[in-house]
Design an enzyme around this catalytic site. Sequence first.
Site, PDB file in Angstrom:
ATOM      1  N   THR A  45      32.180  56.876 -30.364  1.00 31.83           N
ATOM      2  CA  THR A  45      32.876  56.100 -31.384  1.00 31.83           C
ATOM      3  C   THR A  45      32.860  56.831 -32.721  1.00 31.83           C
ATOM      4  O   THR A  45      33.766  56.669 -33.536  1.00 31.83           O
ATOM      5  CB  THR A  45      32.228  54.709 -31.524  1.00 31.83           C
ATOM      6  OG1 THR A  45      32.171  54.095 -30.234  1.00 31.83           O
ATOM      7  CG2 THR A  45      33.003  53.821 -32.476  1.00 31.83           C
ATOM      8  N   TYR A 133      23.525  57.591 -20.835  1.00 32.81           N
ATOM      9  CA  TYR A 133      24.878  57.075 -21.057  1.00 32.81           C
ATOM     10  C   TYR A 133      25.730  57.492 -19.868  1.00 32.81           C
ATOM     11  O   TYR A 133      26.125  58.661 -19.767  1.00 32.81           O
ATOM     12  CB  TYR A 133      25.398  57.660 -22.374  1.00 32.81           C
ATOM     13  CG  TYR A 133      26.766  57.211 -22.829  1.00 32.81           C
ATOM     14  CD1 TYR A 133      27.465  56.174 -22.214  1.00 32.81           C
ATOM     15  CD2 TYR A 133      27.376  57.824 -23.917  1.00 32.81           C
ATOM     16  CE1 TYR A 133      28.703  55.772 -22.643  1.00 32.81           C
ATOM     17  CE2 TYR A 133      28.623  57.429 -24.375  1.00 32.81           C
ATOM     18  CZ  TYR A 133      29.290  56.409 -23.734  1.00 32.81           C
ATOM     19  OH  TYR A 133      30.528  56.025 -24.179  1.00 32.81           O
ATOM     20  N   LYS A 161      22.841  53.120 -20.884  1.00 29.38           N
ATOM     21  CA  LYS A 161      24.091  52.473 -21.286  1.00 29.38           C
ATOM     22  C   LYS A 161      25.092  52.702 -20.156  1.00 29.38           C
ATOM     23  O   LYS A 161      25.507  53.838 -19.904  1.00 29.38           O
ATOM     24  CB  LYS A 161      24.601  53.086 -22.598  1.00 29.38           C
ATOM     25  CG  LYS A 161      25.961  52.564 -23.022  1.00 29.38           C
ATOM     26  CD  LYS A 161      26.506  53.357 -24.208  1.00 29.38           C
ATOM     27  CE  LYS A 161      27.941  52.937 -24.526  1.00 29.38           C
ATOM     28  NZ  LYS A 161      28.550  53.776 -25.591  1.00 29.38           N
ATOM     29  N   VAL A 202      25.657  48.118 -26.448  1.00 28.40           N
ATOM     30  CA  VAL A 202      26.132  49.179 -27.339  1.00 28.40           C
ATOM     31  C   VAL A 202      27.633  48.981 -27.484  1.00 28.40           C
ATOM     32  O   VAL A 202      28.411  49.322 -26.592  1.00 28.40           O
ATOM     33  CB  VAL A 202      25.817  50.570 -26.770  1.00 28.40           C
ATOM     34  CG1 VAL A 202      26.402  51.657 -27.672  1.00 28.40           C
ATOM     35  CG2 VAL A 202      24.309  50.757 -26.625  1.00 28.40           C
TER      36      VAL A 202
END
Length: 313
Positions: A45, A133, A161, A202
């Site tokens: 992001t 992740y 995540k 998240v």
Amino acid sequence: MFDGIIPPIITPFNDDMSVDEKGFATVIEYMIANGVHAIIVGGTTGENYSLSTAERINQFGVARDIINGRVPMICGVNDMTTATAVGLAEAARDKGADGILLAAPPYSLPTERELAAHCLLIDRAADLPIMLYNYPGRTGVWMGEEFLSRVGQRNNFMSIKEASGDINRIHLLAREFPHIALSCGAEDQALEFFVWGATSWVTPMANFFCAELVRFYELCRFEKDFDTAREMMTALLPLTTVIEGGGKFAQSVKFCVEFQGMSAGPVRPPMRALKKEQKRALREVIETAKISLQSILSDKETKKDESHVKLVK
């Protein structure tokens, strides 16, 4: 460390494409004032793919100075090469990171054993708590059972995540790897994650809907009010569809940040700005979501007050 609403912060840019540190500080202050539990710096992001290594390391230090220990700082250290990822992890540690976010290196398509070796090297170099992740849509590989069994033997691998979008992965992780805390990385599946015991979300939406998402987390984790949480997810789903499925992820998140009155600036090439019609459609979606969330939470508080009055009587 890996509990709660954890926003991966955007990287605001000035019109000349330099990093807007003042805008960056404004978003951090907004997040902390609205109750986030930690902040990820240098994630997807944050457009880490568009920043130089020097810019990424500098951003770790800028964030540390602004956050100043008020919430944990988690640094994204992913990179194409193991050597650079190791260097970023060491730099994150030296800049005061409380933990790191670690995905598979994109493009090279390592085997699970190779990916485990990559992550273990980074772990030994930085010796920080790690949130894995899993995002095969961007990296091209999965963090499968062999990989998780290998890295899960090290205490630093504390959370994952999960962003694959595969609902069966939630079941697998909750059942087979309960020692690795589950974190929601799929915007439209947050309710399902928390039903299965996730400890965090998240979410890029916490760049602009902080207070609402913190309340969602409290409803799921502590109050077990999944009915109200389901109403909130229903209100959010049109927005998550645009953000994650519209093909303009970074642009959409930044537009929503500016909708909240903060500076986000442009995206760096090769990404391009939203068109007028895309902005108009997104504005309608976020306005509707905001009104709906406020109404749901107001009703929830009214019912709580009425219940309290009855108890007092």
